[in-house]
Scaffold this motif. Structure first.
Motif, PDB file in Angstrom:
ATOM      1  N   VAL A  41       0.762  -0.769  -0.198  1.00 40.64           N
ATOM      2  CA  VAL A  41       0.119   0.126  -0.071  1.00 40.64           C
ATOM      3  C   VAL A  41       1.670   1.390  -0.017  1.00 40.64           C
ATOM      4  O   VAL A  41       0.566   2.585  -1.024  1.00 40.64           O
ATOM      5  N   PRO A  45      -0.864   2.925  -3.622  1.00 45.95           N
ATOM      6  CA  PRO A  45      -1.828   3.609  -2.750  1.00 45.95           C
ATOM      7  C   PRO A  45      -2.784   3.120  -3.261  1.00 45.95           C
ATOM      8  O   PRO A  45      -3.623   3.097  -2.945  1.00 45.95           O
ATOM      9  N   SER A  49      -7.270   1.291  -2.511  1.00 44.28           N
ATOM     10  CA  SER A  49      -8.361   3.097  -2.230  1.00 44.28           C
ATOM     11  C   SER A  49      -9.441   3.240  -1.740  1.00 44.28           C
ATOM     12  O   SER A  49      -9.584   1.702  -2.330  1.00 44.28           O
ATOM     13  N   GLN A  69      -2.748   6.553   4.307  1.00 44.74           N
ATOM     14  CA  GLN A  69      -2.067   6.769   4.267  1.00 44.74           C
ATOM     15  C   GLN A  69      -1.055   8.000   3.484  1.00 44.74           C
ATOM     16  O   GLN A  69      -0.474   8.682   3.403  1.00 44.74           O
ATOM     17  N   THR A  70      -2.721   8.218   2.551  1.00 43.64           N
ATOM     18  CA  THR A  70      -1.854   9.309   1.557  1.00 43.64           C
ATOM     19  C   THR A  70      -3.374   9.570   0.544  1.00 43.64           C
ATOM     20  O   THR A  70      -4.133   9.012   0.368  1.00 43.64           O
ATOM     21  N   ALA A 148      -5.301   6.816   0.137  1.00 39.03           N
ATOM     22  CA  ALA A 148      -5.058   4.958   0.022  1.00 39.03           C
ATOM     23  C   ALA A 148      -5.859   5.097   1.373  1.00 39.03           C
ATOM     24  O   ALA A 148      -5.299   5.500   2.683  1.00 39.03           O
ATOM     25  N   THR A 222      -0.265   7.954  -9.520  1.00 33.44           N
ATOM     26  CA  THR A 222      -1.018   8.126  -8.159  1.00 33.44           C
ATOM     27  C   THR A 222      -0.840   9.792  -7.968  1.00 33.44           C
ATOM     28  O   THR A 222      -2.308   9.789  -6.975  1.00 33.44           O
TER      29      THR A 222
END
Length: 233
Positions: A41, A45, A49, A69-70, A148, A222
């Protein structure tokens, strides 16, 4: 289809010739599955998602909630979470340089009043869990974003020594079965003992890294900046 920890453990036990989980225990394999998922991940990411509604705080600076996460993309303002969800103005990515040049005081609410609705955002790959919004938010805004998410950790639901206790979704689609398995085998073969296999461990790690790396290159868009053709912030 998604992958279960039980599925990975069963395959790993067969390949390690340890189907009874004597040398490599199931809780140990579970830890390595969790490591593999996190590594995937972080490297890719979009492997897990989700589309989420985020509540904005007052100001230009925003941070993602802990479970994410992002940031991958911001889609639109949300006027009502519903159901049904009601969308508002679309949101576009821009660069910090562009905003700084056009509105030098965009961080100052005395010069650029904060509002509920945002129009643009700035993303920096060096800080993937944060972003800036323009105009600054008054603390009541909501947006729809693609983010993510790190799946929940795998832990035994019953007897830790029973394979059935790990019949849990690890949060990744089945196309990631081989990389996850390679990572688990890499960790298993890296153990310091006669049962270790450093050559095999390296081979499995290289297979894992190659699979994740290839997918990361193929899906190199991404970043919100890459999607918009933004060279950097």
């Amino acid at each position: 289809m998604t992958i279960t920890a039980k599925q990975v453990m069963s395959l790993a036990g067969r390949l390690l010739q340890d189907e009874e989980a004597v040398r490599w225990t199931l809780p140990e394999l579970a830890d390595w599955i969790n490591e593999a998922v996190k590594a995937i991940v972080l490297a890719k990411p979009s492997a897990n998602s989700v589309t989420a509604v985020l509540s904005l705080t007052a100001g230009t600076y925003q941070e993602l909630p802990d479970q994410y996460q992002t940031l991958l993309r911001i889609v639109r303002n949300i006027s009502s979470e519903g159901p049904p969800r009601v969308g508002g103005r679309v949101v576009r990515v821009t660069t910090r340089d562009a905003l700084d040049a056009q509105a030098p005081y965009w961080h100052d609410p005395r010069q650029t009043p904060y509002k509920a609705e945002m129009r643009q955002f700035v993303f920096d790959e060096e800080s993937p869990r944060s972003f800036y919004v323009y105009p600054g938010n008054d603390g009541t805004g909501k947006i729809e974003a693609i983010v993510a998410e790190l799946p929940a950790q795998i832990t035994a639901t019953g007897d830790p020594a029973a394979l059935a206790s790990y019949d849990q979704d690890i949060g990744l689609e089945d196309i990631y079965l081989s990389p996850v398995l390679d990572f688990v085998l890499f960790r298993a073969m890296s153990k310091d003992s006669d049962a270790g296999n450093p050559v095999g461990a390296v081979a499995h790690y290289q297979a894992f890294a190659s699979a994740v790396g290839i997918k990361t290159q193929v899906e190199g868009a991404t970043s919100p900046n890459a999607r918009a053709g933004v060279a950097g912030t």
